[in-house]
Design an enzyme around this catalytic site. Structure first.
Site, short mmCIF file in Angstrom:
data_model
loop_
_atom_site.label_atom_id
_atom_site.label_comp_id
_atom_site.label_asym_id
_atom_site.label_seq_id
_atom_site.Cartn_x
_atom_site.Cartn_y
_atom_site.Cartn_z
N HIS A 168 4.11 -24.06 16.29
CA HIS A 168 5.49 -24.55 16.42
C HIS A 168 5.62 -25.75 17.37
O HIS A 168 6.24 -26.76 17.02
CB HIS A 168 6.41 -23.43 16.91
CG HIS A 168 6.31 -22.16 16.12
ND1 HIS A 168 6.07 -22.16 14.76
CD2 HIS A 168 6.42 -20.86 16.47
CE1 HIS A 168 6.05 -20.90 14.34
NE2 HIS A 168 6.25 -20.11 15.36
N LYS A 194 1.54 -17.40 9.56
CA LYS A 194 0.75 -17.46 10.78
C LYS A 194 0.52 -16.03 11.28
O LYS A 194 1.23 -15.15 10.82
CB LYS A 194 1.43 -18.32 11.83
CG LYS A 194 2.71 -17.71 12.43
CD LYS A 194 3.30 -18.60 13.47
CE LYS A 194 2.82 -18.29 14.86
NZ LYS A 194 3.51 -17.18 15.52
N LYS A 217 9.02 -16.40 26.80
CA LYS A 217 9.95 -15.31 26.48
C LYS A 217 10.69 -14.92 27.75
O LYS A 217 10.23 -15.20 28.86
CB LYS A 217 9.18 -14.12 25.92
CG LYS A 217 8.53 -14.45 24.57
CD LYS A 217 8.17 -13.20 23.81
CE LYS A 217 7.50 -13.54 22.48
NZ LYS A 217 8.44 -14.01 21.46
N ASP A 251 4.75 -22.80 8.50
CA ASP A 251 5.18 -22.73 9.90
C ASP A 251 6.69 -22.74 9.81
O ASP A 251 7.29 -23.75 9.42
CB ASP A 251 4.67 -23.96 10.67
CG ASP A 251 5.08 -23.90 12.13
OD1 ASP A 251 6.22 -23.48 12.42
OD2 ASP A 251 4.26 -24.26 12.99
N HIS A 252 7.31 -21.63 10.18
CA HIS A 252 8.75 -21.53 9.88
C HIS A 252 9.57 -22.56 10.65
O HIS A 252 10.72 -22.81 10.30
CB HIS A 252 9.26 -20.10 10.08
CG HIS A 252 9.52 -19.72 11.50
ND1 HIS A 252 8.54 -19.28 12.34
CD2 HIS A 252 10.66 -19.74 12.24
CE1 HIS A 252 9.06 -19.03 13.53
NE2 HIS A 252 10.35 -19.30 13.51
N ARG A 310 0.82 -1.21 0.00
CA ARG A 310 0.00 0.00 0.00
C ARG A 310 0.86 1.27 0.00
O ARG A 310 0.42 2.32 -0.35
CB ARG A 310 -0.92 -0.01 1.22
CG ARG A 310 -2.00 -1.06 1.07
CD ARG A 310 -2.78 -1.24 2.34
NE ARG A 310 -1.92 -1.74 3.41
CZ ARG A 310 -2.32 -1.90 4.66
NH1 ARG A 310 -3.54 -1.59 5.00
NH2 ARG A 310 -1.51 -2.37 5.57
N GLU A 329 12.99 -18.58 24.83
CA GLU A 329 13.60 -17.41 24.20
C GLU A 329 14.12 -16.46 25.27
O GLU A 329 13.57 -16.44 26.39
CB GLU A 329 12.55 -16.65 23.37
CG GLU A 329 11.94 -17.46 22.25
CD GLU A 329 10.98 -16.62 21.45
OE1 GLU A 329 11.43 -16.03 20.45
OE2 GLU A 329 9.80 -16.53 21.81
C1 BG6 Z 1 7.18 -16.65 15.91
C2 BG6 Z 1 6.52 -16.01 17.09
O1 BG6 Z 1 6.25 -17.41 15.18
O2 BG6 Z 1 8.24 -17.49 16.37
C3 BG6 Z 1 7.53 -15.21 17.90
O3 BG6 Z 1 5.48 -15.15 16.65
C4 BG6 Z 1 8.70 -16.07 18.28
O4 BG6 Z 1 6.93 -14.64 19.06
C5 BG6 Z 1 9.25 -16.80 17.07
O5 BG6 Z 1 9.69 -15.22 18.84
C6 BG6 Z 1 10.29 -17.81 17.48
O6 BG6 Z 1 10.93 -18.28 16.33
P1 BG6 Z 1 12.41 -18.79 16.39
O7 BG6 Z 1 12.69 -19.30 15.02
O8 BG6 Z 1 13.26 -17.62 16.80
O9 BG6 Z 1 12.41 -19.85 17.44
#
Ligand code: BG6
Length: 510
Positions: free
Chosen positions: A264, A172, A360, A201-202, A67, A240
């Site tokens: 995840h 997501k 976190k 889903d990464h 945009r 994290e």
């Molecule tokens: C994301 C979450 O999908 O995954 C984040 O929205 C999180 O909050 C992140 O920090 C964690 O990904 P990774 O690859 O750093 O473990």
């Protein structure tokens, strides 16, 4: 997934396998929200890495839809700047940009300025795409997913014909609870066939997550032990050290349960606990993943701990508590930590608890799966100085280190019988010398070649939400939130959850 099978079996004779995947097909990669952070940090670097590896076709191009009023030249420049920061290597070596690769890729970048809601945006896009293959990547806020897919349908852009494919990659969060995930799936499926939808889903882009299947199913000695007869329990940790960062607006209404568990954490659990699929075909793998998630017993209130970080310190630096983070309600009841005990009701796992936790501002950044085996009988050691046996644990390290560790007992050298716990470690980066990676390369490439194995099917997503749905329903009550100091191991209530079963968590911090 082809690559997983090939590389795993090739290691049997200790040869480092040279994997030679085929080049992706020609086509256009359209990024909605392409001016944003995700595109800069991950998508463009991943496409660049694919181009460097020779995996993009000569007739591959990128169109950014946004945009904001930016030109293609501005975008190329800002992508180049972030590429320099974000093209990473698997180790610590610096990686320099190949100018020729970037010049070729950047010259293919075009942009369309327009609103995601207006038909005109899609008409312009259709003019540029013509009859080419196309992947639409929705790097946008979740509220636009439905709208964009509806518009792709109306404009005819979603229609495949002959060998020309049209695929949509969706980031997501996919829904915010079970009902909204089901509604979103229904909406998408009004326009698209399931085979055109790639829900990302990464975590599934992480090599070591993919390696769980290779490890389990390409080695003869794990699988016979992988069951309730031999395994005492499993711990899954996604810890994290970062706090909420600049994402308070999103996180306040999301929280740790929605943000991490149905996606995840459930992926990690499914990879660990699923039955062997009959092949590495996308549907065969996804059938088994859904099956195991569906076998999870309805979670009980007393088996869930929700926590929120208070002030503390990370790497010896003081940090504020969640409620004092910018943009967070000072009375917020959003959880930044969750621990759950899950039981899987099937023949393989009945009676074996899966303890999962994510949060976190914890003591360290660590994602790992710890498979705790049952102890050997102690009788033999009764009249020796050995007072207990070291538990056998298999640790699958997902990040930041990637590898596998086996913990077992060995005799400490000397005239008397003393046992020590020892660890045998396989380190991914020492063994394999992989090229630079953001974790998105495999996912983007798989989508290009039409392999959906590492993407979530509708029933997969819904099964993940079904597991956490009871927790979402109790969460409205402010009670039941335990505080933990930033930089700690998490709330005490999470330790109590395991202590109740005479177990304890592995330490997160060193
Ligand atoms: C994301 C979450 O999908 O995954 C984040 O929205 C999180 O909050 C992140 O920090 C964690 O990904 P990774 O690859 O750093 O473990």
């Amino acid at each position: 997934m082809e690559s997983i099978v090939a590389s795993a079996s090739s290691q049997i004779d200790d040869t480092r396998h040279e994997n030679v995947p085929r080049r992706g097909p020609p086509g256009v990669f359209v990024i909605f929200g392409g001016g944003g952070d995700l595109t800069h940090r991950l998508l463009v670097p991943a496409l660049y890495n694919l181009a460097s590896a020779g995996l993009l076709d000569r007739h591959f191009s990128i169109i950014v839809v946004d945009r904001a009023d930016v030109s293609a030249a501005d975008l190329r420049q800002s992508f180049h700047k972030s590429l320099e920061n974000f093209v990473t290597s698997r180790g610590t070596e610096a990686v320099s940009l190949h100018d020729d690769v970037w010049t070729r890729l950047s010259s293919s970048i075009d942009c369309v300025r327009g609103s995601f809601e207006e038909a005109a945006t899609y008409d312009t896009l259709a003019g540029k795409i013509g009859s080419q293959n196309c992947i639409f990547y929705l790097a946008v806020a979740a509220r636009f997913f439905g709208t964009i897919v509806d518009q792709l349908g109306v404009s005819g852009l979603a229609k495949e014909s002959g060998k020309v494919f049209r695929r949509v990659i969706i980031e997501k969060p996919f829904g915010s609870d079970l009902a909204s995930a089901i509604a979103l799936n229904e909406r998408l499926l009004r326009t698209l066939d399931e085979s055109q939808i790639y829900r990302i889903d990464h975590y599934l882009g992480k090599e070591t997550v993919q390696n769980i299947l290779a490890l389990r199913f390409s080695n003869g000695f794990f699988e016979p032990l992988w069951n309730r007869d031999n395994i005492d329990h499993v711990q899954i940790t996604a810890a994290e050290t970062v706090g909420v960062e600049q994402r308070a607006r999103f996180y306040e209404s999301t929280g740790a349960v929605r943000d991490m568990v149905p996606n995840h954490v459930m992926q990690l659990l499914a990879m660990t606990a699923m039955e062997a699929p009959i092949s590495f075909d996308a549907d065969a793998v996804r059938d088994e993943k859904t099956k195991v998630l569906k076998a999870i017993h309805t979670v009980q209130h007393h088996d869930v701990v929700r926590g929120q970080y208070a002030a503390g310190s990370i790497k010896e630096q003081p940090v504020v508590g969640y409620r004092d983070e910018p943009g967070v309600d000072p009375h917020s009841h959003t959880e930044t930590y969750v621990a759950m005990k899950l039981m899987i009701d099937n023949w393989r796992w009945a009676g074996v608890p899966f303890y999962v936790r994510t949060g976190k501002r914890l003591a360290a950044r660590k994602t790992e799966i710890a498979v705790h085996f049952k102890s050997a009988p102690y009788a033999l050691f009764r009249d020796t100085p050995v007072d207990r046996l070291t538990p056998n644990i298999m640790l699958l390290h997902i990040q930041p280190t990637e590898g596998v560790t086996l913990q077992f007992s060995a005799k400490i050298p000397g005239p008397t019988v003393h046992l020590g716990g020892v660890r045998m470690k396989f380190d991914y980066s020492e063994w394999f010398h992989e090229g630079p990676s953001t974790g998105y390369e495999t996912l983007l490439y798989d989508c290009m070649i039409g392999d959906a194995t590492l993407f979530q099917r509708a029933d997969n997503i819904e099964a993940g939400w079904r597991v956490v749905q009871p927790v979402l329903e109790w969460m409205h009550a402010p009670a039941g939130l335990d505080f933990y100091a930033a930089g700690s191991e998490g709330p005490k209530a999470a330790d109590d959850l395991l202590a109740r079963d005479h177990r304890h968590w592995l330490k997160i911090g060193s």
